[in-house]
Design an enzyme around this catalytic site. Structure first.
Site, PDB file in Angstrom:
ATOM      1  CB  CYS A   1       9.402  41.263  20.949  1.00 54.52           C
ATOM      2  SG  CYS A   1      10.598  41.669  19.667  1.00 54.52           S
TER       3      CYS A   1
ATOM      4  CG  HIS B   1      11.092  45.987  22.166  1.00 57.67           C
ATOM      5  ND1 HIS B   1      12.456  45.980  22.377  1.00 57.67           N
ATOM      6  CD2 HIS B   1      10.859  45.003  21.246  1.00 57.67           C
ATOM      7  CE1 HIS B   1      13.006  45.036  21.626  1.00 57.67           C
ATOM      8  NE2 HIS B   1      12.063  44.434  20.931  1.00 57.67           N
TER       9      HIS B   1
HETATM   10  N1  LIG Z   1      15.129  38.641  21.677  1.00 59.75           N
HETATM   11  C1  LIG Z   1      13.837  38.931  21.482  1.00 59.75           C
HETATM   12  O1  LIG Z   1      13.286  39.937  21.984  1.00 59.75           O
HETATM   13  C2  LIG Z   1      13.006  38.030  20.670  1.00 59.75           C
HETATM   14  C3  LIG Z   1      11.650  38.144  20.762  1.00 59.75           C
HETATM   15  C4  LIG Z   1      10.855  37.312  20.014  1.00 59.75           C
HETATM   16  C5  LIG Z   1      11.460  36.399  19.184  1.00 59.75           C
HETATM   17  N2  LIG Z   1      12.795  36.298  19.103  1.00 59.75           N
HETATM   18  C6  LIG Z   1      13.387  35.296  18.189  1.00 59.75           C
HETATM   19  O2  LIG Z   1      13.960  34.238  18.937  1.00 59.75           O
HETATM   20  C7  LIG Z   1      15.111  33.739  18.244  1.00 59.75           C
HETATM   21  C8  LIG Z   1      16.318  33.761  19.182  1.00 59.75           C
HETATM   22  O3  LIG Z   1      16.524  35.058  19.687  1.00 59.75           O
HETATM   23  P1  LIG Z   1      17.612  35.320  20.845  1.00 59.75           P
HETATM   24  O4  LIG Z   1      17.488  36.762  21.134  1.00 59.75           O
HETATM   25  O5  LIG Z   1      17.471  34.344  21.960  1.00 59.75           O
HETATM   26  O6  LIG Z   1      18.999  35.016  20.056  1.00 59.75           O
HETATM   27  P2  LIG Z   1      20.420  34.626  20.652  1.00 59.75           P
HETATM   28  O7  LIG Z   1      20.633  35.226  21.989  1.00 59.75           O
HETATM   29  O8  LIG Z   1      21.385  34.942  19.560  1.00 59.75           O
HETATM   30  O9  LIG Z   1      20.346  33.020  20.843  1.00 59.75           O
HETATM   31  C9  LIG Z   1      20.228  32.135  19.774  1.00 59.75           C
HETATM   32  C10 LIG Z   1      20.047  30.717  20.289  1.00 59.75           C
HETATM   33  O10 LIG Z   1      19.848  29.845  19.169  1.00 59.75           O
HETATM   34  C11 LIG Z   1      20.785  28.785  19.252  1.00 59.75           C
HETATM   35  N3  LIG Z   1      21.166  28.300  17.925  1.00 59.75           N
HETATM   36  C12 LIG Z   1      21.741  28.995  16.935  1.00 59.75           C
HETATM   37  N4  LIG Z   1      21.998  28.177  15.881  1.00 59.75           N
HETATM   38  C13 LIG Z   1      21.575  26.937  16.238  1.00 59.75           C
HETATM   39  C14 LIG Z   1      21.570  25.669  15.621  1.00 59.75           C
HETATM   40  N5  LIG Z   1      22.062  25.495  14.375  1.00 59.75           N
HETATM   41  N6  LIG Z   1      21.053  24.610  16.287  1.00 59.75           N
HETATM   42  C15 LIG Z   1      20.576  24.779  17.540  1.00 59.75           C
HETATM   43  N7  LIG Z   1      20.540  25.949  18.195  1.00 59.75           N
HETATM   44  C16 LIG Z   1      21.041  27.022  17.547  1.00 59.75           C
HETATM   45  C17 LIG Z   1      21.986  29.391  19.954  1.00 59.75           C
HETATM   46  O11 LIG Z   1      22.792  28.349  20.463  1.00 59.75           O
HETATM   47  P3  LIG Z   1      24.407  28.497  20.585  1.00 59.75           P
HETATM   48  O12 LIG Z   1      24.648  29.293  21.832  1.00 59.75           O
HETATM   49  O13 LIG Z   1      24.851  27.085  20.676  1.00 59.75           O
HETATM   50  O14 LIG Z   1      24.865  29.195  19.329  1.00 59.75           O
HETATM   51  C18 LIG Z   1      21.281  30.195  21.039  1.00 59.75           C
HETATM   52  O15 LIG Z   1      20.862  29.338  22.074  1.00 59.75           O
HETATM   53  C19 LIG Z   1      15.260  34.613  16.998  1.00 59.75           C
HETATM   54  O16 LIG Z   1      14.629  33.950  15.919  1.00 59.75           O
HETATM   55  C20 LIG Z   1      14.520  35.854  17.353  1.00 59.75           C
HETATM   56  O17 LIG Z   1      14.014  36.524  16.226  1.00 59.75           O
HETATM   57  C21 LIG Z   1      13.599  37.079  19.843  1.00 59.75           C
END
Ligand SMILES: NC(=O)c1ccc[n+]([C@@H]2O[C@H](COP(=O)([O-])OP(=O)(O)OC[C@H]3O[C@@H](n4cnc5c(N)ncnc54)[C@H](OP(=O)(O)O)[C@@H]3O)[C@@H](O)[C@H]2O)c1
Length: 358
Positions: free
Chosen positions: A131, A243
């Site tokens: 991001c 950010h």
């Molecule tokens: N937030 C940001 O600004 C941002 C920006 C760029 C990239 N990212 C990347 O995107 C990813 C997710 O970020 P987020 O902020 O959305 O995190 P989050 O809110 O914690 O959500 C995580 C998601 O992944 C799913 N998940 C976790 N374990 C899983 C599994 N074993 N099988 C299938 N689904 C699974 C979760 O499902 P459940 O609800 O079922 O646990 C949930 O839908 C990370 O790698 C992060 O680094 C985030």
């Protein structure tokens, strides 16, 4: 006759925003599947104003028939499922850090290197950058085109939503705990985040930098120019969404504030708000929910021959994640996968209208 799209991590911060963005931008999908961990099977997530989707398990999902996967389930999960989905014929646009530096995986910001999308064919995977990298390179690109960037020094002020839903809950509960004199126990982040800032995002590396700082350097070089030197300090701040970055750039050639401001005003995806007055700059609270990368406080850096300082702010869940991924999907769909459009075979549930359910 649209595309079949799966959103992996659909219950998370980024996944929910991807569903919202697909709907808002009328992505040409005739079917959308929401996937997450088996613990979320049967939960409902919104797709736009009117539709809801029932979450299915990623583990057992058969990707045959899916054209595009938008994915954000964390690096370890992406490492495992993305090749499986690609083998089944889908193109995976992945938000995690796992695939970004793979030489056979394009790392794409549509305003900067849309041509790189063509490289998706090697592995069937396209990576969405970090991001903080995305919003910075959108602002750097028009300036690099004008005066060639030699070196970038950046300090970030990153919101807790960048660390997932649980980190947002932690900021909320710690803030409340401090007001009522309860003890504060960091769980998602390394130290207290309420009324504090933490100069530590992702793990420490051997040279003392953090992996988040390393990502900003290597990703900027992969996307924009391998000759640009980047040094970063990444800091988590008690902000829910958005950010901010203080960026100092040294150029090879002269570049005045006015030329830089004009180039940024013309640049795709950028809005310049830059007056030397109280309302003349943008903060994360104002950028939350918006698509643009905002640039403010453009001024000369008098310590080097050709230098500028500026301030960059964007919604990390939108341009920093979901919007960038959907923009890639739009180009992929229109320029590369057009021939795939068909109705017929599918292994996915059609959209269910919210209205029919209430
Ligand atoms: N937030 C940001 O600004 C941002 C920006 C760029 C990239 N990212 C990347 O995107 C990813 C997710 O970020 P987020 O902020 O959305 O995190 P989050 O809110 O914690 O959500 C995580 C998601 O992944 C799913 N998940 C976790 N374990 C899983 C599994 N074993 N099988 C299938 N689904 C699974 C979760 O499902 P459940 O609800 O079922 O646990 C949930 O839908 C990370 O790698 C992060 O680094 C985030």
């Amino acid at each position: 006759m649209g595309f079949k799209v799966a959103v992996v991590g659909a219950t998370g911060n980024v996944g929910r925003e991807m569903l919202t963005t697909l709907a808002e931008r009328n992505f040409p999908a005739d079917e959308i599947v929401a996937l997450a961990s088996s613990a979320s099977v049967g939960k409902e997530v919104s797709y736009g104003e009117d539709d809801i989707l029932k979450v299915q398990a990623l583990d057992t999902f058969d990707f045959r028939g899916i054209d595009i996967v938008l994915s954000s389930p964390g690096g370890k999960v992406s490492a495992q499922f993305a090749p499986r989905a690609a083998k089944a014929g889908a193109v995976v646009i992945d938000n995690t850090s796992y695939w970004r530096m793979d030489p056979d995986v394009p790392l794409v910001v549509p305003e900067v290197n849309p041509h790189a999308i063509a490289g998706y064919e090697k592995r069937g995977i396209i990576a969405n950058p970090n991001c903080s990298t995305i919003q910075m390179v959108v602002a750097l690109k028009p300036l690099h085109d004008l005066a060639r960037i030699k070196r970038v020094v950046v300090a970030t002020y990153q919101s807790v939503s960048g660390a997932g839903r649980a980190a947002m809950d932690e900021l909320f509960s710690q803030t409340r705990a401090i007001y009522v004199n309860d003890p504060v126990k960091p769980e998602q982040l390394t130290k207290q985040i309420a009324f504090n800032v933490i100069p530590h995002i992702d793990v420490f590396m051997d040279d003392g930098s953090t992996k988040e700082e390393w990502k900003m350097a290597v990703e900027t070089r992969k996307i924009l120019d391998p000759d640009i030197a980047v040094t970063a300090t990444c800091v988590r701040v008690p902000v829910f969404i958005g950010h901010a970055e203080a960026v100092t750039v040294e150029f090879e050639r002269p570049l005045s504030e006015d030329r830089a401001r004009a180039a940024l005003r013309d640049a795709a995806g950028v809005i310049v708000v830059d007056h030397r007055a109280d309302e003349g700059y943008v903060t994360p609270a104002e950028a939350a929910g918006e698509d643009a990368v905002y640039v403010s406080r453009i001024r000369r850096d008098p310590t080097v021959p050709h230098g500028l300082n500026f301030w960059v702010v964007a919604d990390n869940l939108r341009k920093g994640a979901a919007l960038n991924a959907v923009q890639i999907a739009e180009i992929l769909a229109s320029d590369y996968l057009g021939g795939r459009r068909r109705s017929g075979r599918n292994n996915v549930e059609p959209l269910r209208r919210k209205a029919a359910n209430t």
